[in-house]
Design an enzyme around this catalytic site. Sequence first.
Site, PDB file in Angstrom:
ATOM      1  N   GLU A   1      -9.620  -1.677   5.130  1.00 38.73           N
ATOM      2  CA  GLU A   1     -10.292  -1.291   6.359  1.00 38.73           C
ATOM      3  C   GLU A   1     -11.608  -2.051   6.529  1.00 38.73           C
ATOM      4  O   GLU A   1     -12.069  -2.726   5.600  1.00 38.73           O
ATOM      5  CB  GLU A   1     -10.554   0.217   6.348  1.00 38.73           C
TER       6      GLU A   1
ATOM      7  N   HIS B   1      -7.273  -3.916   9.924  1.00 40.03           N
ATOM      8  CA  HIS B   1      -6.893  -3.917   8.516  1.00 40.03           C
ATOM      9  C   HIS B   1      -5.630  -4.726   8.265  1.00 40.03           C
ATOM     10  O   HIS B   1      -4.758  -4.848   9.123  1.00 40.03           O
ATOM     11  CB  HIS B   1      -6.735  -2.487   7.976  1.00 40.03           C
TER      12      HIS B   1
ATOM     13  N   ASP C   1       0.815  -1.214   0.000  1.00 42.09           N
ATOM     14  CA  ASP C   1       0.000   0.000   0.000  1.00 42.09           C
ATOM     15  C   ASP C   1       0.847   1.263   0.000  1.00 42.09           C
ATOM     16  O   ASP C   1       2.068   1.221   0.129  1.00 42.09           O
ATOM     17  CB  ASP C   1      -0.933   0.000   1.219  1.00 42.09           C
TER      18      ASP C   1
END
Length: 647
Positions: A163, A158, A85
């Site tokens: 999430e 998460h 990410d």
Amino acid sequence: MSNQVNFSEQSIEKIPLQIVANKEEGAKIIATLISDLIKEKTAQGKKTVLGLATGSSPILIYKELIRQHKEEGLSFKNVITFNLDEYYPMHPENKQSYVKFMWENLFDHIDIEPQNVHIPDGTIEIDQIEPYCTQYEEKIKSVGGIDLQLLGIGRSGHIGFNEPGSAINSTTRLVKLDPITIADAAKDFGNKEAVPTKALTMGINTILSAKRIILAAWGKNKSIILKKMLEGPVSTKVPASFLQLHTDVTVFADKDATDELSRTKAPWLYGMVNWTPKMIKRAVVWLSLKTGKPILKLTDDDYKSEGLTDLLAFYGKAYDLNIKVFSQIRDTITGWPGGKPGAHEKTRPERPEPPVKRSLIFSPHPDDDVISMGGTLLRLTDQGHDVHVAYQTSGNIAVFDDDALRFSTFAVDLLKCYNIDTPLTEEHKKLTQFLKEKKPDDIDIPFVKNIKRLIRQGEAQAACRFCNVKEENVHFLNLPFYETGLIEKKPMSEADINIVIDLLRQVKPHQIFAAGDLQDPHGTHEVCLQIILAALRKIKSEGDAWLKDCYIWLYRGAWQEWDIEDIEMAVPISPDELMRKRKAIFKHQSQKDFPVFPGEDSREFWQRAEDRNRATAKLYDKLGLTEYEAIEAFVRYPLDNEDSFLK
């Protein structure tokens, strides 16, 4: 040594768990698994595809991989990496970017080919995100998929930035960050407002497509979410729970991270138990709360129906066991935290002599003393003890800029009233200009730091006056490890330890109170405690006689409370004393209403403290003890037998 847990369909834990003594040990095990895979694939003439994570959890893993590269020749020439990410928007040169994180913590130190590194791009135009994410997925597939995916877990549940609400079929995409995630990231960005609200992340389906998954969880603040992931149902509310569906996943956790697991809270549900006094107390308390009965009303049938028959084998019947545990908990209660003069019952937590004790209270920040043990502090001064308070850090980063400007303006205006012209006027101008142009991650200039330090110092002095602590007994240590101007602190140093040693030898306390509240999200409490313990160990090694007669008490209160089986001194707080404690906390005006770093709890610190103190009193009441308004709890730290405390 690590402890491999057997995993079966009947297990309460639905994912294989390996418990390690500490994160350093866990990091070495995980790094070795990664390096073994790289070596195996290289020997086969194949490339290794790794999915990598950022954050605090993998840092030690990366350090060990770097060590193996430099000292053992581990090569990353045939390794391809895909990161989970990146914040959005985020320029790769920003110090909070995961691009910078990965190069600084791993890639700059190994021989990986730059073209084999893939990290989501936080600069992609918003209208190009969808095709970019599709391309990211295609790149993973084009190299045969991820061989091993490394994960951490956020307190929101998460994995990556998936999430709560993320679907099992989700792939790489733009997501909105959960408020808990934003609060946790505030320490890296300076404040919550500076944290990006969005991120690019691999999806749940992308993660589950990896051939093997390893998740690392370190620290007490991961214990609650780890329990939900391991023991709860598969649910979009806890995205990490989707890992239950993978056929080759292992969770590595240190002991602190397992605090909330059933195996820790109720190990008798798993099988054989070593029935230590602490474990016996834990089991009886657990049974009392589960059945809703006071301890003295528990029956043999209660023990049998809840799987505690083995415990009765040691005592024969519930009656004897109930009385023993009830008496142990009753004996923790004392209205004399400095010891009751003339009372020589061996069951009391503190010694009666000397009747007037030198009590040294260490406070990590300038308000932890009154927040966590304000009632006990007041009781100690009321009962005539020689109370010292040592504030370990300045707390300067926890003051709003506007407060610094207000105090600086006040000082300048006061001098103007008396027609006094000093260099302070020029410094004030610099302060005003700096604050006007200040960015979220800028470090305060020295003048601003000093004003903020003095604000916290003045508030602490006011609280001490209110609590009747002598002016000469208030010590501001301003430990160097804290003074970075950032949330991120330096490791403790000899300078920190020596400052504490000097104070201890000056005061020669009969009792020490220190913060054992290690869920402080920024880690300051833990570092402060380690500095105290390091100082005490050094003093012990040098044979200081006074230390042999010193008790060390650990308090909690702002972020967590002790488990009932751990409590060794419980100080009851009356309604009037609770109000006095509240007024002492209110002296810290810069932290009132809304502190700079509130954590995930929206309540003010005085509210958190009172609620915890009342909850402890309520727990004693439920167990059948005397009903009190509130209780502050303490655990004694055995410096002569530290291993027993860790167990």
